[in-house]
Scaffold this motif. Structure first.
Motif, mmCIF file in Angstrom:
data_model
loop_
_atom_site.group_PDB
_atom_site.id
_atom_site.type_symbol
_atom_site.label_atom_id
_atom_site.label_comp_id
_atom_site.label_asym_id
_atom_site.label_seq_id
_atom_site.Cartn_x
_atom_site.Cartn_y
_atom_site.Cartn_z
ATOM 1 N N GLU A 181 76.126 2.310 72.765
ATOM 2 C CA GLU A 181 75.240 1.412 73.503
ATOM 3 C C GLU A 181 73.804 1.919 73.558
ATOM 4 O O GLU A 181 72.857 1.127 73.565
ATOM 5 C CB GLU A 181 75.794 1.211 74.920
ATOM 6 C CG GLU A 181 77.162 0.514 74.936
ATOM 7 C CD GLU A 181 77.634 0.210 76.336
ATOM 8 O OE1 GLU A 181 76.849 0.441 77.282
ATOM 9 O OE2 GLU A 181 78.782 -0.236 76.489
ATOM 10 N N LEU A 184 71.932 0.740 70.581
ATOM 11 C CA LEU A 184 71.642 -0.688 70.685
ATOM 12 C C LEU A 184 70.408 -0.914 71.553
ATOM 13 O O LEU A 184 69.496 -1.657 71.186
ATOM 14 C CB LEU A 184 72.845 -1.424 71.271
ATOM 15 C CG LEU A 184 74.072 -1.609 70.370
ATOM 16 C CD1 LEU A 184 75.219 -2.219 71.168
ATOM 17 C CD2 LEU A 184 73.743 -2.498 69.177
ATOM 18 N N GLU A 185 70.376 -0.266 72.700
ATOM 19 C CA GLU A 185 69.260 -0.438 73.628
ATOM 20 C C GLU A 185 67.950 0.049 73.025
ATOM 21 O O GLU A 185 66.912 -0.612 73.152
ATOM 22 C CB GLU A 185 69.551 0.319 74.932
ATOM 23 C CG GLU A 185 70.725 -0.254 75.721
ATOM 24 C CD GLU A 185 71.046 0.588 76.937
ATOM 25 O OE1 GLU A 185 70.311 1.573 77.179
ATOM 26 O OE2 GLU A 185 72.025 0.275 77.636
ATOM 27 N N ALA A 188 66.545 -2.555 70.582
ATOM 28 C CA ALA A 188 66.461 -3.943 71.061
ATOM 29 C C ALA A 188 67.584 -4.808 70.498
ATOM 30 O O ALA A 188 67.383 -5.971 70.132
ATOM 31 C CB ALA A 188 65.103 -4.539 70.713
ATOM 32 N N LEU A 189 68.783 -4.238 70.427
ATOM 33 C CA LEU A 189 69.964 -4.970 69.970
ATOM 34 C C LEU A 189 70.922 -5.141 71.146
ATOM 35 O O LEU A 189 70.861 -4.383 72.124
ATOM 36 C CB LEU A 189 70.657 -4.221 68.830
ATOM 37 C CG LEU A 189 69.790 -3.918 67.598
ATOM 38 C CD1 LEU A 189 70.550 -3.053 66.612
ATOM 39 C CD2 LEU A 189 69.329 -5.219 66.939
ATOM 40 N N THR A 190 71.819 -6.107 71.049
ATOM 41 C CA THR A 190 72.754 -6.355 72.144
ATOM 42 C C THR A 190 74.191 -6.321 71.647
ATOM 43 O O THR A 190 74.470 -6.522 70.452
ATOM 44 C CB THR A 190 72.500 -7.738 72.781
ATOM 45 O OG1 THR A 190 72.763 -8.763 71.809
ATOM 46 C CG2 THR A 190 71.064 -7.839 73.280
ATOM 47 N N LYS A 191 75.074 -6.060 72.576
ATOM 48 C CA LYS A 191 76.492 -6.051 72.261
ATOM 49 C C LYS A 191 76.955 -7.439 71.831
ATOM 50 O O LYS A 191 77.781 -7.570 70.907
ATOM 51 C CB LYS A 191 77.288 -5.583 73.484
ATOM 52 C CG LYS A 191 78.788 -5.531 73.269
ATOM 53 C CD LYS A 191 79.509 -5.051 74.521
ATOM 54 C CE LYS A 191 81.023 -5.028 74.321
ATOM 55 N NZ LYS A 191 81.713 -4.586 75.560
ATOM 56 N N GLU A 192 76.429 -8.467 72.474
ATOM 57 C CA GLU A 192 76.810 -9.838 72.135
ATOM 58 C C GLU A 192 76.433 -10.172 70.693
ATOM 59 O O GLU A 192 77.201 -10.802 69.964
ATOM 60 C CB GLU A 192 76.135 -10.830 73.093
ATOM 61 C CG GLU A 192 76.645 -10.785 74.522
ATOM 62 C CD GLU A 192 76.198 -9.545 75.283
ATOM 63 O OE1 GLU A 192 75.185 -8.919 74.853
ATOM 64 O OE2 GLU A 192 76.844 -9.188 76.291
ATOM 65 N N TRP A 193 75.250 -9.739 70.281
ATOM 66 C CA TRP A 193 74.809 -9.973 68.899
ATOM 67 C C TRP A 193 75.762 -9.316 67.906
ATOM 68 O O TRP A 193 76.168 -9.923 66.906
ATOM 69 C CB TRP A 193 73.391 -9.442 68.719
ATOM 70 C CG TRP A 193 73.005 -9.260 67.285
ATOM 71 C CD1 TRP A 193 72.586 -10.221 66.418
ATOM 72 C CD2 TRP A 193 73.020 -8.031 66.542
ATOM 73 N NE1 TRP A 193 72.339 -9.673 65.176
ATOM 74 C CE2 TRP A 193 72.595 -8.335 65.230
ATOM 75 C CE3 TRP A 193 73.343 -6.704 66.876
ATOM 76 C CZ2 TRP A 193 72.491 -7.356 64.243
ATOM 77 C CZ3 TRP A 193 73.240 -5.739 65.893
ATOM 78 C CH2 TRP A 193 72.814 -6.063 64.595
ATOM 79 N N GLU A 195 78.906 -8.395 68.401
ATOM 80 C CA GLU A 195 80.214 -9.044 68.447
ATOM 81 C C GLU A 195 80.208 -10.352 67.644
ATOM 82 O O GLU A 195 81.190 -10.670 66.953
ATOM 83 C CB GLU A 195 80.622 -9.301 69.893
ATOM 84 C CG GLU A 195 81.017 -8.042 70.650
ATOM 85 C CD GLU A 195 81.313 -8.306 72.108
ATOM 86 O OE1 GLU A 195 82.090 -7.531 72.706
ATOM 87 O OE2 GLU A 195 80.744 -9.293 72.664
#
Length: 235
Positions: A181, A184-185, A188-193, A195
């Motif tokens: 994580e 990702l942070e 500027a990326l997200t877990k939802e993206w 997935e």
């Protein structure tokens, strides 16, 4: 039994001390060695071995010796950075072995570098013909740097006048099926993206052994189930 416990404890202390010393002295100590790194490594290894197994020597004496050697090595490395003249003596200096395609025999003798060693070092760089080489320099860490003649150099995108492609540093997103994580942070990326990207491939995060965003921001995944019926095993 007490002797065995003492050896175990001293060995653990020696290992921890060496790890701390490596952190203090920096990555150069564990990369290709200069004269200073070579001498420091031998002394530290000898002291650490005595600290671990020589019960006739007090642990406190060995720890003090390790600290002194570390401080001395660190001080010499700082001096080498500040003074060019001292750097040459402490860490060594590069030696030209081939100039304008000609082998410099006197320089070879000065550093006691044989033709066999030169041939081997060139072959390691995929150079089998001496006529390919314009310059060859023996660096202070013992590695050979080679400049090929222009007609034997690789063509670059600039030479071909091709448009440059923007690149970025690879970002590890998943390791051992676990989402990183923090990476990702920071990007500027997200877990939802992520997935959603995996869902398009019919996969979940837990299916991925290793996932990375490459230099051109492409996603590369290696899954636990590789579907290779007969994996190669060379052992």
């Amino acid at each position: 039994m007490q002797v065995h416990i003492d050896i175990v404890l001293r060995t653990i202390v020696a290992m921890i001390m060496l790890l701390l010393i490596a952190k203090i002295l920096g990555k150069q100590t564990i990369s290709s060695l200069t004269f200073l790194d070579f001498v420091t490594g031998i002394i530290l290894g000898s002291l650490a071995a005595n600290l671990a197994f020589n019960k006739d020597l007090k642990s406190s004496y060995m720890i003090v010796a390790l600290i002194v050697i570390t401080a001395t090595s660190f001080l010499l490395s700082v001096i080498a950075i500040k003074s060019r003249r001292m750097r040459s003596w402490i860490s060594g200096s590069p030696t030209v072995l081939i100039e304008n395609g000609k082998i410099l025999e006197e320089n070879m003798k000065k550093v006691r570098y044989s033709l066999d060693s030169l041939d081997q070092a060139l072959r390691e760089k995929e150079i089998f013909n001496l006529e390919v080489v314009e310059y060859a320099v023996l660096e202070d860490n013992g590695m050979l740097s080679v400049l090929k003649k222009q007609e034997y150099q690789y063509v670059t995108r600039k030479d071909l006048k091709l448009l440059s492609v923007s690149q970025s540093f690879p970002v590890e997103l998943i390791m051992d099926g676990i989402l990183i994580e923090e990476n990702l942070e920071n990007n500027a990326l997200t877990k939802e993206w992520l997935e959603n990207e995996l869902r398009r491939k019919g996969k979940r995060i837990s299916d991925v052994f290793y996932g990375v965003r490459g230099t051109q921001k492409q996603l590369v995944f290696d899954y636990y189930e590789d579907k290779i019926n007969k994996p190669i095993d060379k052992e």
